[in-house]
Write an enzyme that holds these catalytic residues in place. Structure first.
Site: not given
Length: 167
Positions: A60, A90, A137
């Site tokens: 999407n 990192h 979600a």
């Protein structure tokens, strides 16, 4: 008449520009059949990283995949809006003085077949998501997900009343 033509041409070019996806190193990308995507798909493979995408995968809007080692996505996978996938972070810690801008720790990511990843999900390095899993979600995935499960973060919310001063 000429101004109208240029105006329509500019709108047309803007629409094309929005639909195009960005690939940083095309030789580092393997894509199966029937890849579909909406707006602003970014696939970035740096420092020898690779991205492998299976058949019938849908992305999407605003999906970003960043690989410095390996990101593998199976077939028949649905990926919602604004999903971010990073197989690195990192380097930092006692052996480093602060965050080092060009030093990374990496681990491959594997997403199985038939997985549905909801909107606003972030998938971090070293994760394997089993086939047919559903990622809810807004979830941050930082551990392996078993096949055939719904994976979601549990959040608790508190409503704190506002007490206004009366002057």
């Amino acid at each position: 008449m000429l101004n109208k033509f240029f105006s329509l041409f500019r709108v047309f070019m803007m629409k094309i520009k929005i639909l195009v996806f960005k690939v940083s190193h095309p030789h580092s990308l393997v894509v199966g059949q029937k890849l579909r995507f909406r707006k602003r798909l970014s696939l970035r493979a740096d420092a020898g990283g690779k991205i492998n995408i299976g058949d019938c995968v849908f992305f999407n809007n605003d999906v970003s995949i960043n690989a410095r080692e390996l990101v593998t996505i199976g077939s028949h996978v649905l990926i919602g809006e604004n999903v971010k996938i990073y197989d690195h972070n990192h380097a930092f810690g006692k052996n480093y003085e602060g965050v080092q801008p060009n030093t990374f720790k990496t681990a491959p990511i594997t997403i199985g077949d038939g997985v549905w990843i909801g909107s606003n999900v972030t998938i971090l390095k070293g994760v394997t998501i089993g086939s047919r899993a559903i990622i809810a979600a807004g979830t941050v995935v930082n551990q392996d997900v078993q096949p055939d499960v719904i994976y979601q973060e549990k959040r608790s919310f508190e409503q704190i009343p506002i007490h206004y001063r009366e002057d």
